[in-house]
Enzyme design. Sequence first.
Site, short mmCIF file in Angstrom:
data_model
loop_
_atom_site.label_atom_id
_atom_site.label_comp_id
_atom_site.label_asym_id
_atom_site.label_seq_id
_atom_site.Cartn_x
_atom_site.Cartn_y
_atom_site.Cartn_z
N ASP A 1 0.81 -1.22 0.00
CA ASP A 1 0.00 0.00 0.00
C ASP A 1 0.84 1.27 0.00
O ASP A 1 2.03 1.26 0.35
CB ASP A 1 -0.89 0.03 1.26
CG ASP A 1 -2.05 -0.95 1.15
OD1 ASP A 1 -2.03 -1.81 0.24
OD2 ASP A 1 -2.96 -0.87 2.00
N HIS B 1 3.64 -2.29 3.22
CA HIS B 1 3.71 -0.96 2.60
C HIS B 1 5.02 -0.83 1.82
O HIS B 1 6.09 -1.06 2.38
CB HIS B 1 3.62 0.12 3.68
CG HIS B 1 2.29 0.11 4.37
ND1 HIS B 1 1.99 -0.79 5.37
CD2 HIS B 1 1.17 0.85 4.18
CE1 HIS B 1 0.73 -0.59 5.76
NE2 HIS B 1 0.22 0.40 5.06
ZN ZN Z 1 -2.69 3.00 3.28
#
Ligand code: ZN
Length: 444
Positions: free
Chosen positions: A265, A407
């Site tokens: 992400d 992430h």
């Molecule tokens: Zn996010």
Amino acid sequence: MNQPTAKKRLPINFLLITIGLSLIIFAVFYIITLKTDQINSASAETHSTVFVKDSFIETNIIKGETNSGNYTIKYPQTTSADFNQQVEEYVTDLKTDFFQSHTSSSTLIIDYSFTHYKNLYSFVLSQKVKQDTLFTEKIKRTFLLDSKNNSILSPETVVSSKQLIPLISKRFSEQEKIKQFNAQRDKKLELANDESLYKQFTISNKNITFYFNPESFTIPYNDTASISISLNSIRNSLNEAYKPAPIKKKKASKTPTKVVSLTFDDGPNTTSTKQILAILKKEQIKATFFIVGTQAKANPKMVKEIYKAGHELGNHSFTHADLARLSDKKIKNEITKTNKYIKEASGHNPTVFRPPYGSFDQRVINYAKVPMILWSVDTLDWQNHNTTSILHNIEEEKSKQMTLLMHDIHDSSADALPKVIKKLKKENYTFVTASELLEMKNKK
Ligand code: ZN
């Protein structure tokens, strides 16, 4: 004395000239007749060549008509001189035999078919004879050709028939034509137990087909017979080069028992995202990237690179906003703007959507239009920046169908990735994209 002599000479000269002329005329006629005969016999047989769909083979066609019947012969020609010679000799022999043993009312037809399997071309030439009004198939002959080496193959180099004799005999007795024959008569048609009888066959991608001429049967039968057996059922009797590809075991269980969808992400950036792409490429894994619109706008080349590498693109809002708290208009704006920048960069719309913080309501789902994907394992990588903690979190929350949240904007996450993959591979996880996992779940 002179006069009578002169008188006598005249007829003699005349006679000699006449004889001479006659001889010349006769000779001329003889030559003309001879030539005409030659022309006639040549024009009675026509030769032509037809190209076959397979670039390796041509069909030679000979048609002819003689006092003892007519014939149409089609036979294959390839780039192998040995093969061509053998086939031509065989065809010529058949033709000669036919004219020695048939009358004017009969017709000879020789035709062929072929199958192609790996480097192996199998040809079967069949001879049909029509006498009066009845067509009978007299004999079949097979040829095996290795197209790679342009060489004729002996049957033994392809299959060991010895092991197959019981199987072939059994199939033979089960054949409809043979069953009918056996049912109608006291005596049964059987194949002689002679190994040389099992050397006429062709191989296709699926089957091996054995051909038997009338003399192969223990009871005379005026027809050929053939039986087909699937290659897979005789794979142990096939020589190594001709074994079919093994049936993949994966087919039995189409859905792998353990799957993981890696998701990244908040990117992309030009550093850690790049590092992650390199690792995924090396490990041959496809993942899903949930892209923030502002990042796509700033790094369009990276968006394109992610797509080109075969990963799935997801929408993760434009400003990483808490969407459930926004007005309808703002939700719509967050989603459509992100779609626009992802499409501009990669040429494709995102196929999945993930709301930041997992915060959504029905309005968010409606505006997203593509499936919403949350996660089942939160590695908390953005918080701990530590490989051991990431691995620990996976171990705590893992399941058979899991979506792993990481992430791609943190170097520490990129650094942890090889160990994450190593752990999952060791535990026999199959890596899938978010959409693939969703499809598996929907199938259940
Ligand atoms: Zn996010």
